[in-house]
Each structure stands twice: as structure tokens, then as C-alpha cells.
Design an enzyme around this catalytic site. Sequence first.
Site, short mmCIF file in Angstrom:
data_model
loop_
_atom_site.label_atom_id
_atom_site.label_comp_id
_atom_site.label_asym_id
_atom_site.label_seq_id
_atom_site.Cartn_x
_atom_site.Cartn_y
_atom_site.Cartn_z
N THR A 76 11.27 -95.33 34.76
CA THR A 76 10.47 -96.17 33.86
C THR A 76 11.35 -97.12 33.08
O THR A 76 12.51 -96.82 32.80
CB THR A 76 9.65 -95.30 32.87
OG1 THR A 76 8.83 -96.16 32.07
CG2 THR A 76 10.52 -94.47 31.96
N LYS A 120 7.94 -94.17 26.70
CA LYS A 120 7.75 -93.09 27.66
C LYS A 120 9.05 -92.30 27.83
O LYS A 120 9.04 -91.07 27.88
CB LYS A 120 7.32 -93.64 29.02
CG LYS A 120 5.90 -94.14 29.07
CD LYS A 120 5.53 -94.56 30.48
CE LYS A 120 4.11 -95.06 30.57
NZ LYS A 120 3.74 -95.45 31.94
N ASP A 144 2.43 -92.35 36.07
CA ASP A 144 1.42 -93.40 35.99
C ASP A 144 0.27 -92.87 35.14
O ASP A 144 -0.04 -91.68 35.20
CB ASP A 144 0.93 -93.78 37.38
CG ASP A 144 0.20 -95.11 37.36
OD1 ASP A 144 0.81 -96.11 36.95
OD2 ASP A 144 -0.99 -95.15 37.73
N LYS A 201 0.67 -87.91 18.02
CA LYS A 201 0.31 -88.31 19.38
C LYS A 201 1.19 -87.61 20.42
O LYS A 201 0.70 -87.12 21.43
CB LYS A 201 0.41 -89.83 19.54
CG LYS A 201 -0.14 -90.27 20.89
CD LYS A 201 0.14 -91.70 21.23
CE LYS A 201 0.08 -91.85 22.74
NZ LYS A 201 0.56 -93.14 23.20
N HIS A 221 -1.71 -86.94 26.74
CA HIS A 221 -1.82 -86.69 28.18
C HIS A 221 -0.43 -86.58 28.80
O HIS A 221 -0.15 -85.68 29.59
CB HIS A 221 -2.62 -87.82 28.83
CG HIS A 221 -2.22 -89.20 28.39
ND1 HIS A 221 -2.14 -89.55 27.07
CD2 HIS A 221 -1.85 -90.30 29.10
CE1 HIS A 221 -1.74 -90.81 26.98
NE2 HIS A 221 -1.56 -91.29 28.20
P1 IMP Z 1 1.84 -97.80 33.40
O1 IMP Z 1 2.86 -97.94 32.32
O2 IMP Z 1 2.05 -98.66 34.58
O3 IMP Z 1 1.62 -96.34 33.78
O4 IMP Z 1 0.48 -98.30 32.77
C1 IMP Z 1 -0.29 -97.45 32.05
C2 IMP Z 1 -1.28 -98.26 31.21
O5 IMP Z 1 -2.26 -97.32 30.75
C3 IMP Z 1 -0.65 -98.84 29.95
O6 IMP Z 1 -0.28 -100.17 30.12
C4 IMP Z 1 -1.79 -98.73 28.98
O7 IMP Z 1 -2.68 -99.78 29.20
C5 IMP Z 1 -2.50 -97.45 29.38
N1 IMP Z 1 -1.92 -96.27 28.72
C6 IMP Z 1 -1.31 -95.21 29.32
N2 IMP Z 1 -0.91 -94.30 28.42
C7 IMP Z 1 -1.27 -94.79 27.23
C8 IMP Z 1 -1.10 -94.29 25.91
O8 IMP Z 1 -0.51 -93.24 25.64
N3 IMP Z 1 -1.60 -95.07 24.93
C9 IMP Z 1 -2.23 -96.24 25.16
N4 IMP Z 1 -2.40 -96.77 26.36
C10 IMP Z 1 -1.92 -96.04 27.41
#
Ligand code: IMP
Length: 195
Positions: free
Chosen positions: A9, A14, A70, A175, A180
Site C-alpha cells: 500500500t 493503512k 482492498d 476508529k 473493518h
Molecule cells: P482502496 O484504498 O483502493 O482500498 O480504496 C478503498 C476506498 O474505500 C477508499 O478510497 C475509501 O473511499 C473507502 N474506504 C475504505 N476504508 C475506509 C475507511 O476506513 N474510512 C473511510 N473510507 C474508507
Amino acid sequence: MPSKLLVATGNEGKLREFKKVLAGVCDVLSPRELSLLLRNVKEGTNYAENAVLKAKVYSDQFDGLICGEDSGLEVDALDGRPGPLSARYGGEDTPHTEKCRLILNELKDVALYNRTARFRATIALVDGDNVETFEGTLEGWIGFEYKGEEGFGYDPIFIPQGFSRTNAELGMVIKNRISHRAKAIGKLAEYLRNR
Ligand code: IMP
């Protein structure tokens, strides 16, 4: 127990969560710390596929355990949208403040009891050809206003079950205890401890 884990990442928030939960289990490294080439990942259709793709993109640059993650927001009144498309909802370059407002607008006539939603995270641990996945969810509902300064993404409109404030108002300490992702990383930690 493995000694090193590459977390695929570029998101520092994260990464901090992984480092915190996996402290004492293994050394968590990021592509940036290892000066690995950052590459674009072709998006899959669900969280697990995306998590595997994110991890495998580094397979030829790192010889060891790699995990990808993800996640997304699922709103029941929107039939589960934005889901795996959360990061791109309303356009890839649309800021999250706008994405949040888009959802608030789509739910403007939806009553409290129909505003249920959840965050979902899937982690894929890739070890050569072997893949293990770990999942976590955070149930809650979409508030009526954009509120709070902390967190990222949809945190200012998401109120977790058992609370009356948004993730962005509750702050990172709370949080990170309930999220999750924290749940999914906890399962990964348990798996790694027993390896
Ligand atoms: P990724 O970083 O490609 O997995 O995108 C996940 C997307 O899901 C993020 O850009 C947010 O829009 C949403 N998301 C995932 N986890 C969270 C969280 O903990 N808080 C708020 N939005 C989240």
C-alpha cells in the site's frame, strides 16, 4: 512466525494500522520503505480479487510474504454501492468531500432506519502461489450531515453501530479499535502467529 511482511500500500494511514496491530508479530515493510517501483494495478471486480492483484504486483520485486488490502463502503439503500468502486465513486479524481456529498444527496429522502451501511475490508496474504484471505466489517449507518475532521474517505458520513458520532468525529484511536481493517488485520496477525 515469519520475520518480514511487505504490505502493498501507498496509503500511510493503512500502513500505520498494519504496523500497530502486527507489532511483535513481524516487521511490516512498505513499497516506499523498500524503494520498490510503484505500479498501477488493474482493478478486479471484488475486494478479494483487488487485494490479490495489489499484492501480486510486487511478487517479482520482493521475495517473501506480501499482503494486499482492498476495502469499501456498502450502502443498503443504494443496493450495496459504492462497494469495491468506493475509491472511484463519482469519478476517480473527485475528492472524497464530493463523494460523501454525492451519497448524502442520493440518500436525502431516506429515513434513518433505512440508512444502514457497512465498511468491508479484505486482506490477501500472498506466499508464492498460496493465497489466504482475511475479512473484517464495521456495521453502521449513513448520517444526515458531513461531520468531523479526522480519518479519510467516507469517515465524515459514517456512524458506527453503538456510537452517535461519525468515524471522523470519533477519531483514530477509537476508529482503529473498531474498524473493518483492524478486524481483518487482527485475523491476519492470529494466522501469522500460528505459522
Ligand atoms: P482502496 O484504498 O483502493 O482500498 O480504496 C478503498 C476506498 O474505500 C477508499 O478510497 C475509501 O473511499 C473507502 N474506504 C475504505 N476504508 C475506509 C475507511 O476506513 N474510512 C473511510 N473510507 C474508507
